[in-house]
Design a protein around this motif. Structure first.
Motif, PDB file in Angstrom:
ATOM      1  N   ILE A  95      15.422 -16.049  35.027  1.00  0.00           N
ATOM      2  CA  ILE A  95      14.540 -16.990  35.714  1.00  0.00           C
ATOM      3  C   ILE A  95      15.316 -17.915  36.659  1.00  0.00           C
ATOM      4  O   ILE A  95      14.797 -18.316  37.696  1.00  0.00           O
ATOM      5  N   ILE A  96      16.564 -18.223  36.328  1.00  0.00           N
ATOM      6  CA  ILE A  96      17.340 -19.165  37.140  1.00  0.00           C
ATOM      7  C   ILE A  96      17.443 -18.714  38.602  1.00  0.00           C
ATOM      8  O   ILE A  96      17.124 -19.488  39.506  1.00  0.00           O
ATOM      9  N   PRO A  97      17.862 -17.467  38.899  1.00  0.00           N
ATOM     10  CA  PRO A  97      17.899 -17.058  40.313  1.00  0.00           C
ATOM     11  C   PRO A  97      16.515 -17.004  40.951  1.00  0.00           C
ATOM     12  O   PRO A  97      16.386 -17.163  42.162  1.00  0.00           O
ATOM     13  N   LEU A  98      15.493 -16.791  40.142  1.00  0.00           N
ATOM     14  CA  LEU A  98      14.129 -16.800  40.677  1.00  0.00           C
ATOM     15  C   LEU A  98      13.769 -18.210  41.156  1.00  0.00           C
ATOM     16  O   LEU A  98      13.210 -18.377  42.241  1.00  0.00           O
ATOM     17  N   LEU A  99      14.112 -19.198  40.365  1.00  0.00           N
ATOM     18  CA  LEU A  99      13.813 -20.583  40.726  1.00  0.00           C
ATOM     19  C   LEU A  99      14.627 -21.055  41.936  1.00  0.00           C
ATOM     20  O   LEU A  99      14.154 -21.867  42.720  1.00  0.00           O
ATOM     21  N   THR A 100      15.845 -20.533  42.060  1.00  0.00           N
ATOM     22  CA  THR A 100      16.701 -20.929  43.187  1.00  0.00           C
ATOM     23  C   THR A 100      16.572 -19.981  44.375  1.00  0.00           C
ATOM     24  O   THR A 100      17.311 -20.111  45.341  1.00  0.00           O
ATOM     25  N   LYS A 101      15.660 -19.029  44.264  1.00  0.00           N
ATOM     26  CA  LYS A 101      15.408 -18.048  45.331  1.00  0.00           C
ATOM     27  C   LYS A 101      16.682 -17.305  45.743  1.00  0.00           C
ATOM     28  O   LYS A 101      16.982 -17.155  46.923  1.00  0.00           O
ATOM     29  N   SER A 102      17.410 -16.828  44.736  1.00  0.00           N
ATOM     30  CA  SER A 102      18.675 -16.137  44.984  1.00  0.00           C
ATOM     31  C   SER A 102      18.577 -14.626  44.850  1.00  0.00           C
ATOM     32  O   SER A 102      19.588 -13.946  44.929  1.00  0.00           O
ATOM     33  N   TYR A 103      17.393 -14.099  44.604  1.00  0.00           N
ATOM     34  CA  TYR A 103      17.249 -12.646  44.529  1.00  0.00           C
ATOM     35  C   TYR A 103      17.086 -12.081  45.933  1.00  0.00           C
ATOM     36  O   TYR A 103      16.434 -12.673  46.787  1.00  0.00           O
ATOM     37  N   GLY A 104      17.660 -10.923  46.152  1.00  0.00           N
ATOM     38  CA  GLY A 104      17.543 -10.246  47.440  1.00  0.00           C
ATOM     39  C   GLY A 104      18.478  -9.050  47.468  1.00  0.00           C
ATOM     40  O   GLY A 104      19.101  -8.697  46.467  1.00  0.00           O
ATOM     41  N   LEU A 105      18.585  -8.430  48.620  1.00  0.00           N
ATOM     42  CA  LEU A 105      19.493  -7.296  48.762  1.00  0.00           C
ATOM     43  C   LEU A 105      20.928  -7.778  48.674  1.00  0.00           C
ATOM     44  O   LEU A 105      21.277  -8.839  49.188  1.00  0.00           O
ATOM     45  N   ASN A 106      21.780  -6.977  48.039  1.00  0.00           N
ATOM     46  CA  ASN A 106      23.189  -7.340  47.988  1.00  0.00           C
ATOM     47  C   ASN A 106      23.826  -7.145  49.365  1.00  0.00           C
ATOM     48  O   ASN A 106      23.165  -6.727  50.316  1.00  0.00           O
ATOM     49  N   ALA A 107      25.105  -7.446  49.468  1.00  0.00           N
ATOM     50  CA  ALA A 107      25.789  -7.400  50.766  1.00  0.00           C
ATOM     51  C   ALA A 107      25.747  -6.003  51.393  1.00  0.00           C
ATOM     52  O   ALA A 107      25.690  -5.868  52.617  1.00  0.00           O
ATOM     53  N   ASP A 108      25.758  -4.962  50.570  1.00  0.00           N
ATOM     54  CA  ASP A 108      25.709  -3.593  51.094  1.00  0.00           C
ATOM     55  C   ASP A 108      24.297  -3.157  51.443  1.00  0.00           C
ATOM     56  O   ASP A 108      24.095  -2.114  52.067  1.00  0.00           O
ATOM     57  N   GLY A 109      23.292  -3.900  50.993  1.00  0.00           N
ATOM     58  CA  GLY A 109      21.905  -3.579  51.293  1.00  0.00           C
ATOM     59  C   GLY A 109      21.350  -2.429  50.488  1.00  0.00           C
ATOM     60  O   GLY A 109      20.388  -1.792  50.880  1.00  0.00           O
ATOM     61  N   ASP A 110      21.949  -2.159  49.304  1.00  0.00           N
ATOM     62  CA  ASP A 110      21.479  -1.019  48.522  1.00  0.00           C
ATOM     63  C   ASP A 110      20.948  -1.381  47.142  1.00  0.00           C
ATOM     64  O   ASP A 110      20.431  -0.522  46.443  1.00  0.00           O
ATOM     65  N   VAL A 111      21.063  -2.638  46.720  1.00  0.00           N
ATOM     66  CA  VAL A 111      20.584  -3.049  45.403  1.00  0.00           C
ATOM     67  C   VAL A 111      19.938  -4.424  45.519  1.00  0.00           C
ATOM     68  O   VAL A 111      20.489  -5.325  46.147  1.00  0.00           O
ATOM     69  N   CYS A 112      18.777  -4.563  44.902  1.00  0.00           N
ATOM     70  CA  CYS A 112      18.135  -5.877  44.819  1.00  0.00           C
ATOM     71  C   CYS A 112      18.635  -6.557  43.558  1.00  0.00           C
ATOM     72  O   CYS A 112      18.431  -6.066  42.454  1.00  0.00           O
ATOM     73  N   SER A 113      19.313  -7.662  43.730  1.00  0.00           N
ATOM     74  CA  SER A 113      19.860  -8.410  42.614  1.00  0.00           C
ATOM     75  C   SER A 113      20.103  -9.829  43.091  1.00  0.00           C
ATOM     76  O   SER A 113      19.502 -10.266  44.068  1.00  0.00           O
ATOM     77  N   ILE A 114      21.000 -10.552  42.411  1.00  0.00           N
ATOM     78  CA  ILE A 114      21.402 -11.864  42.906  1.00  0.00           C
ATOM     79  C   ILE A 114      22.320 -11.593  44.086  1.00  0.00           C
ATOM     80  O   ILE A 114      23.374 -10.993  43.938  1.00  0.00           O
ATOM     81  N   TYR A 115      21.883 -11.989  45.271  1.00  0.00           N
ATOM     82  CA  TYR A 115      22.693 -11.673  46.436  1.00  0.00           C
ATOM     83  C   TYR A 115      23.846 -12.655  46.558  1.00  0.00           C
ATOM     84  O   TYR A 115      23.813 -13.742  46.006  1.00  0.00           O
ATOM     85  N   THR A 116      24.864 -12.241  47.266  1.00  0.00           N
ATOM     86  CA  THR A 116      26.081 -13.050  47.376  1.00  0.00           C
ATOM     87  C   THR A 116      26.346 -13.430  48.826  1.00  0.00           C
ATOM     88  O   THR A 116      27.485 -13.588  49.233  1.00  0.00           O
ATOM     89  N   ASN A 117      25.290 -13.576  49.617  1.00  0.00           N
ATOM     90  CA  ASN A 117      25.453 -13.881  51.037  1.00  0.00           C
ATOM     91  C   ASN A 117      25.837 -15.336  51.280  1.00  0.00           C
ATOM     92  O   ASN A 117      26.353 -15.665  52.334  1.00  0.00           O
ATOM     93  N   THR A 118      25.546 -16.232  50.347  1.00  0.00           N
ATOM     94  CA  THR A 118      25.910 -17.636  50.491  1.00  0.00           C
ATOM     95  C   THR A 118      26.857 -18.031  49.370  1.00  0.00           C
ATOM     96  O   THR A 118      26.917 -17.369  48.330  1.00  0.00           O
ATOM     97  N   THR A 119      27.580 -19.105  49.593  1.00  0.00           N
ATOM     98  CA  THR A 119      28.521 -19.573  48.569  1.00  0.00           C
ATOM     99  C   THR A 119      27.790 -19.939  47.288  1.00  0.00           C
ATOM    100  O   THR A 119      28.236 -19.606  46.189  1.00  0.00           O
ATOM    101  N   ARG A 120      26.640 -20.615  47.410  1.00  0.00           N
ATOM    102  CA  ARG A 120      25.867 -21.007  46.228  1.00  0.00           C
ATOM    103  C   ARG A 120      25.420 -19.786  45.433  1.00  0.00           C
ATOM    104  O   ARG A 120      25.548 -19.740  44.209  1.00  0.00           O
ATOM    105  N   ALA A 121      24.923 -18.774  46.125  1.00  0.00           N
ATOM    106  CA  ALA A 121      24.462 -17.563  45.448  1.00  0.00           C
ATOM    107  C   ALA A 121      25.637 -16.816  44.820  1.00  0.00           C
ATOM    108  O   ALA A 121      25.512 -16.249  43.734  1.00  0.00           O
TER     109      ALA A 121
END
Length: 157
Positions: A95-121
């Motif tokens: 639930i934590i990444p859901l509340l912080t809106k941190s779910y999305g495509l990963n850097a490679d664009g092949d998996v939906c998970s907690i993305y790492t595009n920002t330092t916070r994420a």
């Protein structure tokens, strides 16, 4: 109890495999953020939940076997704790990444998970998955080595 724990672990692995199969099926569904963003968020939530569920059941099996082999104690009464914690703790973590809106495509664009595009994420991913998973896997590996040494010394007697 060990067989039931192993069964729970296998069922959690099946759930994880189903989520990963859904990832493959839906990864190119529709790239518009309004449609795919929601699907990707749901898949990310399910992925984090099932990964943690699998990890926790694995840890409980390891803990229980360690108690049996190394400590000669059987914690049959803890089965409810094993199952409930393996089902409920992942909900809290997912639930934590859901509340912080941190779910999305990963850097490679092949998996939906907690993305790492920002330092916070990236820090969130380290804190919610990478760090705890590594610590738990190191603990499980250590317990396995101790069990093997203990059982080997018992067989020599």
């Amino acid at each position: 109890l060990v067989y039931r724990l192993a069964l729970y672990q296998v069922l959690s692995a099946l759930a994880l495999a189903l989520v990963e199969a859904l990832q493959v099926l839906l990864i190119n569904y529709d790239k518009s953020p309004q449609i795919y963003g929601r699907i990707c968020t749901a898949l990310g939530l399910l992925l984090v939940y099932t990964e943690w569920m699998k990890l926790l059941f694995t840890m409980w099996v390891t803990f229980h076997l360690f108690c049996l082999a190394a400590l000669h104690k059987n914690f049959k009464k803890l089965e409810v704790l094993y199952v409930m914690s393996s089902i409920l703790v992942p909900v809290l973590i997912a639930i934590i990444p859901l509340l912080t809106k941190s779910y999305g495509l990963n850097a490679d664009g092949d998996v939906c998970s907690i993305y790492t595009n920002t330092t916070r994420a990236f820090i969130e991913r380290l804190a919610l998955w990478d760090g705890p998973a590594m610590l738990l896997l190191i603990a499980a590996s250590t317990a396995m080595v101790v069990m093997v040494i203990k059982l080997a010394s018992q067989m020599r007697r």
